[in-house]
Scaffold this motif. Structure first.
Motif, PDB file in Angstrom:
ATOM      1  N   ASP A   1       0.830  -1.197   0.000  1.00 22.98           N
ATOM      2  CA  ASP A   1       0.000   0.000   0.000  1.00 22.98           C
ATOM      3  C   ASP A   1       0.865   1.247   0.000  1.00 22.98           C
ATOM      4  O   ASP A   1       0.583   2.217  -0.699  1.00 22.98           O
ATOM      5  CB  ASP A   1      -0.905   0.012   1.229  1.00 22.98           C
ATOM      6  CG  ASP A   1      -1.738   1.278   1.321  1.00 22.98           C
ATOM      7  OD1 ASP A   1      -2.630   1.442   0.478  1.00 22.98           O
ATOM      8  OD2 ASP A   1      -1.490   2.095   2.235  1.00 22.98           O
ATOM      9  N   THR A   2       1.958   1.226   0.784  1.00 27.66           N
ATOM     10  CA  THR A   2       2.929   2.305   0.851  1.00 27.66           C
ATOM     11  C   THR A   2       4.320   1.695   0.915  1.00 27.66           C
ATOM     12  O   THR A   2       4.487   0.533   1.302  1.00 27.66           O
ATOM     13  CB  THR A   2       2.708   3.192   2.092  1.00 27.66           C
ATOM     14  OG1 THR A   2       2.748   2.376   3.262  1.00 27.66           O
ATOM     15  CG2 THR A   2       1.373   3.895   2.039  1.00 27.66           C
ATOM     16  N   VAL A   3       5.330   2.474   0.550  1.00 29.10           N
ATOM     17  CA  VAL A   3       6.706   1.989   0.583  1.00 29.10           C
ATOM     18  C   VAL A   3       7.547   2.895   1.477  1.00 29.10           C
ATOM     19  O   VAL A   3       7.312   4.104   1.574  1.00 29.10           O
ATOM     20  CB  VAL A   3       7.332   1.916  -0.823  1.00 29.10           C
ATOM     21  CG1 VAL A   3       6.706   0.794  -1.633  1.00 29.10           C
ATOM     22  CG2 VAL A   3       7.212   3.241  -1.565  1.00 29.10           C
ATOM     23  N   MET A   4       8.519   2.286   2.150  1.00 24.25           N
ATOM     24  CA  MET A   4       9.514   3.016   2.928  1.00 24.25           C
ATOM     25  C   MET A   4      10.733   3.200   2.043  1.00 24.25           C
ATOM     26  O   MET A   4      11.328   2.218   1.582  1.00 24.25           O
ATOM     27  CB  MET A   4       9.886   2.238   4.180  1.00 24.25           C
ATOM     28  CG  MET A   4      11.016   2.844   5.002  1.00 24.25           C
ATOM     29  SD  MET A   4      10.527   4.238   6.002  1.00 24.25           S
ATOM     30  CE  MET A   4       9.684   3.391   7.354  1.00 24.25           C
ATOM     31  N   ILE A   5      11.102   4.469   1.774  1.00 27.51           N
ATOM     32  CA  ILE A   5      12.219   4.727   0.877  1.00 27.51           C
ATOM     33  C   ILE A   5      13.213   5.684   1.519  1.00 27.51           C
ATOM     34  O   ILE A   5      12.919   6.329   2.531  1.00 27.51           O
ATOM     35  CB  ILE A   5      11.750   5.317  -0.471  1.00 27.51           C
ATOM     36  CG1 ILE A   5      11.170   6.734  -0.272  1.00 27.51           C
ATOM     37  CG2 ILE A   5      10.757   4.404  -1.165  1.00 27.51           C
ATOM     38  CD1 ILE A   5      10.927   7.484  -1.578  1.00 27.51           C
ATOM     39  N   ASN A   6      14.389   5.748   0.943  1.00 30.68           N
ATOM     40  CA  ASN A   6      15.337   6.817   1.223  1.00 30.68           C
ATOM     41  C   ASN A   6      15.501   7.606  -0.066  1.00 30.68           C
ATOM     42  O   ASN A   6      15.864   7.062  -1.114  1.00 30.68           O
ATOM     43  CB  ASN A   6      16.688   6.272   1.674  1.00 30.68           C
ATOM     44  CG  ASN A   6      17.574   7.358   2.243  1.00 30.68           C
ATOM     45  OD1 ASN A   6      17.310   7.892   3.311  1.00 30.68           O
ATOM     46  ND2 ASN A   6      18.621   7.709   1.516  1.00 30.68           N
ATOM     47  N   LEU A   7      15.185   8.903   0.004  1.00 27.31           N
ATOM     48  CA  LEU A   7      15.248   9.772  -1.168  1.00 27.31           C
ATOM     49  C   LEU A   7      16.494  10.635  -1.092  1.00 27.31           C
ATOM     50  O   LEU A   7      16.745  11.281  -0.069  1.00 27.31           O
ATOM     51  CB  LEU A   7      14.011  10.662  -1.229  1.00 27.31           C
ATOM     52  CG  LEU A   7      13.921  11.624  -2.419  1.00 27.31           C
ATOM     53  CD1 LEU A   7      13.671  10.847  -3.709  1.00 27.31           C
ATOM     54  CD2 LEU A   7      12.828  12.661  -2.200  1.00 27.31           C
ATOM     55  N   THR A   8      17.285  10.645  -2.162  1.00 22.96           N
ATOM     56  CA  THR A   8      18.503  11.453  -2.206  1.00 22.96           C
ATOM     57  C   THR A   8      18.446  12.403  -3.392  1.00 22.96           C
ATOM     58  O   THR A   8      18.230  11.981  -4.528  1.00 22.96           O
ATOM     59  CB  THR A   8      19.754  10.570  -2.323  1.00 22.96           C
ATOM     60  OG1 THR A   8      19.785   9.643  -1.235  1.00 22.96           O
ATOM     61  CG2 THR A   8      21.020  11.411  -2.272  1.00 22.96           C
ATOM     62  N   ALA A   9      18.629  13.690  -3.107  1.00 24.59           N
ATOM     63  CA  ALA A   9      18.814  14.693  -4.147  1.00 24.59           C
ATOM     64  C   ALA A   9      20.310  14.806  -4.413  1.00 24.59           C
ATOM     65  O   ALA A   9      21.093  15.002  -3.482  1.00 24.59           O
ATOM     66  CB  ALA A   9      18.259  16.041  -3.704  1.00 24.59           C
TER      67      ALA A   9
ATOM     68  N   ASP B   1      24.413  20.403  -4.005  1.00 23.27           N
ATOM     69  CA  ASP B   1      24.090  19.670  -2.777  1.00 23.27           C
ATOM     70  C   ASP B   1      23.740  18.216  -3.054  1.00 23.27           C
ATOM     71  O   ASP B   1      23.131  17.879  -4.082  1.00 23.27           O
ATOM     72  CB  ASP B   1      22.911  20.332  -2.063  1.00 23.27           C
ATOM     73  CG  ASP B   1      23.342  21.345  -1.031  1.00 23.27           C
ATOM     74  OD1 ASP B   1      24.560  21.532  -0.870  1.00 23.27           O
ATOM     75  OD2 ASP B   1      22.468  21.958  -0.381  1.00 23.27           O
ATOM     76  N   ILE B   2      24.124  17.344  -2.108  1.00 25.29           N
ATOM     77  CA  ILE B   2      23.680  15.955  -2.065  1.00 25.29           C
ATOM     78  C   ILE B   2      23.029  15.772  -0.702  1.00 25.29           C
ATOM     79  O   ILE B   2      23.693  15.832   0.329  1.00 25.29           O
ATOM     80  CB  ILE B   2      24.843  14.965  -2.233  1.00 25.29           C
ATOM     81  CG1 ILE B   2      25.567  15.202  -3.558  1.00 25.29           C
ATOM     82  CG2 ILE B   2      24.339  13.531  -2.155  1.00 25.29           C
ATOM     83  CD1 ILE B   2      26.811  14.354  -3.729  1.00 25.29           C
ATOM     84  N   VAL B   3      21.703  15.573  -0.675  1.00 26.01           N
ATOM     85  CA  VAL B   3      20.946  15.542   0.569  1.00 26.01           C
ATOM     86  C   VAL B   3      19.987  14.362   0.547  1.00 26.01           C
ATOM     87  O   VAL B   3      19.313  14.124  -0.459  1.00 26.01           O
ATOM     88  CB  VAL B   3      20.145  16.842   0.777  1.00 26.01           C
ATOM     89  CG1 VAL B   3      19.613  16.919   2.198  1.00 26.01           C
ATOM     90  CG2 VAL B   3      20.983  18.075   0.460  1.00 26.01           C
TER      91      VAL B   3
END
Length: 537
Positions: A455-463, A495-497
């Motif tokens: 239904d939902t996902v746990m992610i790590n988002l990186t710019a 930036d890398i965040v």
């Protein structure tokens, strides 16, 4: 995790595994340089997207024909053939094929269809996304389980961890976990970093480098991010790509729940709800200005998010510190249980900094949480969802399935794109690099995780390599409004965040019918996303 095993059939082709750093990209790409046609191929297979991608670069002036084939054990197969004439090598072409039943891929090339020769192929070995046991979340008061700094050492001896070091946190050094615990949730803080790099939290015994959680950008940088990692029999480990001190605070764990249960199930809000913004120009539920250093802001979070009558045990929130007076930290806890300095969730490092972090916070009996700030700071709090308590009715929805971290989105053409950069996406990205343009949305399809019951996902988002100051926002592929919240905040070009997020799945308007999430980029930049697990329907 998908493994690419090259079958090089001619000495005229050189195959190498391409590894890059900064955002912790895994060594899963196959790169082939053809001496016959002068063409370079970068090959990736995304298990979550069931997508076989080939990036083609050539400018030799020759005509090159490429055939890509997916085949299954039932004897069925399908392929696509494309002929390229000379084009600008700085603007590669991305080819994509999808199949949920294929178990092998192959790549052929030639001067025309009659001269095609196979140059690579491999079995497709993807995980069964439905096989891990479902689990539910148990929030705890944040507990420090690792600190490598000399004056505050916890479960560590020796000097600052070196580059490419793996630090094991034994299961016995974690908070008192029941036998059925399958994963932990923790804030991972990097401090006194020697140089840019990344840090990853992963199960002990796993191969590091497949994803990233925290991305220091310069020497001396301090920053934090929430991470969820499956537990092995030995516990969890921290991998340091470059030398740095590391602090880990556990804020909860996931315990097996094979049947319907009451507490610890995640309930996602259809739209992220901003419940606090202390900035005068955009104030939400606040009228007294900046939060002074050394004080805590008490937030009646369940009432403000419209959850007053719901059985809430903890909330998943995104906390942003902005317009800070200087270096410091922010800390969260259920109202009445705050111990200033015992843990941290956000670490601004300079005046006028903007830093965000997702965390999971237990609520008090009155549905309140405290946000403490060590230095003056404006505070923004967005509620993503909540976890049930023991008064909730029993159900199987909202249970967590932990997964080995997998890269499900990467827009960087030089590093082998994942789930992106197709001709249909243009003009939302730069043809030479894959960088998203300002105001663009990037769609990440995850049909295999959806098919498993997500239904939902746990992610790590990186710019990565942000074009300039601005925010990156993640949401379900339908229903979210650009700018209504933020997930990652870049403060300058380059930036890398990173930030963790729990994001719903939906179908984009006018797009594919498969489940997906999207990322909005206010000012532009590259986008990388790693999945850590999902919550069930």
């Amino acid at each position: 995790m998908k493994r690419l095993t090259a079958l090089v059939v001619s000495l005229a082709f050189i195959a190498t595994g391409a590894a890059t750093v900064d955002a912790g990209i895994e060594d899963e790409e196959l790169r082939i340089d053809s001496d016959v046609t002068g063409t370079t191929y970068q090959i990736r297979y995304s298990c979550a997207a069931a997508k076989f991608q080939t990036l083609v670069r050539t400018d030799t002036g020759r005509s090159v024909t490429v055939r890509r084939t997916l085949s299954g054990s039932n004897g069925g197969s399908f392929g696509s053939t494309r002929t390229f004439n000379s084009f600008d090598r700085s603007k590669p072409r991305v080819l994509s094929s999808s199949s949920s039943t294929a178990d092998r891929w192959s790549l052929e090339e030639g001067n025309d269809e009659d001269s095609l020769v196979q140059i690579a192929g491999a079995d497709i070995d993807c995980p069964d996304y439905s096989s891990p046991s479902p689990s539910v979340f148990v929030p705890i008061t944040p507990t420090r389980v690792l600190d490598t700094r000399p004056k505050t050492r916890t479960n560590f001896t020796g000097p600052m961890p070196e580059a490419q070091a793996t630090i094991d946190i034994d299961r016995s050094d974690l908070p008192d976990l029941p036998a059925g615990a399958v994963a932990i949730s923790a804030t991972v803080t990097v401090t006194e970093a020697a140089q840019p790099g990344f840090v990853q939290l992963l199960p002990t015994g796993s191969t590091p480098g497949g994803s990233s959680n925290v991305n220091p950008q310069y020497a001396g940088h301090t920053l934090a991010n929430n991470a969820v990692a499956p537990l092995s029999s030995g516990g969890v480990s921290v991998y340091t790509h470059r030398s740095t001190h590391v602090v880990v605070d556990v804020n909860g764990y996931f315990v097996e729940a094979p049947n319907a249960t009451q507490s610890g199930r995640y309930q996602h809000l259809p739209v992220t709800d901003r419940v606090i913004d202390t900035r005068p120009a955009s104030a939400v539920n606040h009228s007294t200005g900046i939060v002074e250093g050394g004080t805590a802001l008490t937030i009646p979070v369940t009432d403000l998010a419209g959850l007053g009558s719901d059985p809430v045990g903890a909330v998943a929130i995104n906390v942003t510190a902005t317009e800070t007076s200087g270096a410091g930290f922010l800390q969260s806890a259920a109202t009445g249980s705050l111990d200033p300095g015992a843990s941290s969730i956000v670490n601004p490092t300079r005046p006028n900094d903007t830093v965000a972090a997702m965390t999971i916070v237990p609520v008090s009996a009155d549905g309140e949480i405290d946000i403490y700030t060590a230095s003056d700071s404006h505070v923004i709090v967005d509620v993503l969802g909540w976890f049930t308590d023991a008064t909730a009715p029993s159900s199987t929805t909202g249970r967590f399935i932990p997964l080995e971290p997998e890269r499900i989105l990467d827009t960087r053409l030089d590093d082998g794109p994942v789930n992106c950069c197709f001709p249909s996406d243009y003009p939302d990205f730069d043809e030479s690099s894959g960088r998203r343009n300002p105001g663009a949305r990037t769609t990440a399809e995850v049909p295999e995780i959806d098919r498993a019951g997500a239904d939902t996902v746990m992610i790590n988002l990186t710019a990565v390599d942000a074009t300039g100051a601005g925010f990156f926002q993640v949401g379900a592929a339908s229903g979210f409004v650009d700018g209504a919240s933020s997930t990652v905040n870049a403060t300058r070009a380059g930036d890398i965040v990173s930030n963790a997020a729990v994001v719903g799945l939906g179908q984009p308007e006018g797009g594919p019918t498969t489940a997906a999430f999207q990322v909005y980029t206010q000012s532009g930049g590259h986008v990388v996303a790693d999945v850590a697990g999902y919550f069930t329907e």
